[in-house]
Write an enzyme that holds these catalytic residues in place. Structure first.
Site: not given
Ligand code: S3P
Length: 450
Positions: A33, A101, A327
């Site tokens: 971020r 992701g 996590d």
């Molecule tokens: C994250 C949100 C989580 C987490 C990922 C980091 C983030 O995923 O599992 O490691 O930084 O917003 P989800 O929002 O899909 O649950």
């Protein structure tokens, strides 16, 4: 980038007491971020303590492709000269987000309301993960997406030329979805509203406010209602990234299961949307204390002291806590193997769509190591064997998933026989200093040739 390289087999052997201090890297969520919001500001954001794991480095590269000047000045010291909200340039090549992701979903959100086109790809893990959860709400702003079957990457997004603001209730508890919508809302006129039924990590909201956006949060019957006023001028910030509680989880859990251990993990953020694991461990009877509790940058911070905990017991982990420790379930399932009785984890469907299907990845490896696991679509139960009784001796597949690799590495420190990992390479996505840090505490984790 993990998944792009040659596998790195590792072996983790039972070891003597873990002792010392574990200085874990910067928070992954806040690092992504910082780069993205820095790129969306006008002027220079300076970042200290940035996580230099592959996931975040891929986001840094992506921000350069959209026109921001991203510079490393020293270890963890970075600056970002941003282009402003709506100022992203069209990238002239494919954006490769590697394993991340969070990276790809937040970046998609941040370009979705600019009149540019970008194509995204990643490694085999990321290219198998669902993206419709992002592209569905982005379509409401006017952004178009074309991807592979099932809404998978590689995928091209055509940003909305005339974005409209959106009111969106997230169908799954996901900070990534919430954040993608808020970042898209930055360049839409008027107010974008996101409603989440269950609170997820709130770094995007806190940081948007820090960068000068007008953002309101109301707790209502329907859930958390977040309202963002579009088209602000974001003001560059000096950011000190706190250390990552999700990385702290590994030395903390290792100390809890290795007899005689006493490990201090300093400066860990205890934001309530992230700290669920630590309270769960305490409920299980872990000797885990918060020392020197203080506030830094508006967030509660403490030094965590974890000691070997002989009287661990299985518990039912409340589903309402899932988002605050999403996590951490892989490493919790390892601790649960060393507890007496059953640890019951409900309401955890999201674990099936992480870097791997984490319930399946852990269940297969735990069973191979002699631990009985029961599972359903959104729950799993570990039948703990108690300290000293976990056989181990298994070769496990880490499936391009850093947290699976680190969880089994921790497990091998206290099993009767060593645990072997087919590939420890993914660890660098979030915790590049993991091997050295654990070795300094006394772990016997080495690279092997299988
Ligand atoms: C994250 C949100 C989580 C987490 C990922 C980091 C983030 O995923 O599992 O490691 O930084 O917003 P989800 O929002 O899909 O649950």
């Amino acid at each position: 980038m993990s998944g792009h390289g040659t596998p790195i087999p590792m072996i983790s052997r039972p070891c003597g007491p873990l002792k010392g201090e574990a200085h874990v890297p910067g928070d992954k969520s806040i690092s992504h971020r910082s780069l993205i919001l820095g790129a969306l500001s006008v002027g220079e954001t300076r970042i200290t303590g940035l996580l230099e794991g592959d996931d975040v480095l891929d986001t840094a590269k992506a921000m350069r492709s959209f026109g921001a000047q991203v510079t490393q000045h020293g270890p963890g010291e970075w600056s970002v000269k941003g282009v402003g909200v709506g100022g992203f340039a069209e990238p002239d090549h494919v954006i490769d987000c590697g394993n991340s992701g969070t990276g790809v979903r937040l970046i998609m959100g941040s370009m979705a309301t600019s009149p540019i086109t970008a194509t995204f790809t990643g490694d085999a893990s990321l290219n198998s993960r669902p993206m419709a959860r992002i592209t569905d709400p982005l379509a409401l702003f006017g952004c178009r997406a074309v991807g592979r079957e099932g809404g998978r990457l590689p995928m091209t997004l055509v940003g909305a030329a005339d974005p409209v603001p959106v009111r969106y209730t997230t169908p799954v508890p996901s900070a990534q979805v919430k954040s993608a919508v808020l970042l898209a809302g930055l360049n839409a006129p008027g107010e974008t509203v996101v409603i989440e039924k269950e609170a997820t990590r709130d770094h995007t909201e806190r940081m948007l406010a820090g960068f000068g956006a007008e953002i309101r949060i109301e707790e209502t019957e329907a859930g958390r209602v977040i309202t963002l006023k579009g088209q602000p001028e974001l003001v560059p910030q000096d950011i000190t990234v706190p250390r990552d509680p999700s990385s702290a989880a590994f030395p903390v859990c290792a100390a809890i299961i290795v007899p005689g251990s006493d490990v201090l993990v300093p400066n860990i953020g205890l934001n309530p949307t992230r700290a669920g694991l630590f309270f769960t461990l305490q409920e299980m009877g872990a000797d885990l204390t918060f020392e020197n509790i203080r506030e830094e940058g508006g967030e509660p911070v403490a030094d965590l002291r974890a000691k070997y905990s002989p009287d661990l017991k299985g518990i039912a982990v409340p589903p309402a806590r899932a988002a605050s420790m999403i996590d951490e379930y892989p490493v919790l399932s390892v601790v649960a193997s060393f507890a007496q009785g059953v640890t019951d984890m409900q309401g955890v469907k999201e674990l099936r769509v992480k870097e791997s299907d984490r319930i399946d990845a852990m269940a297969v490896g735990l069973r191979a190591a002699g631990v009985a696991v029961d599972e359903g679509e959104d729950w799993w139960k570990i039948n703990g064997l108690g300290h000293g009784n976990v056989p181990g001796g298994a070769l496990v597949e880490t499936r391009l998933d850093h947290r699976i690799a680190m969880a089994f590495a921790v497990m091998g420190m206290a099993t009767q026989k060593p645990m072997k990992l087919d590939d420890g390479g993914p660890i660098t996505t979030s915790f590049p200093i993991f091997e050295n840090l654990m070795a300094d505490l006394g772990a016997q984790l080495v690279r092997s040739n299988g």
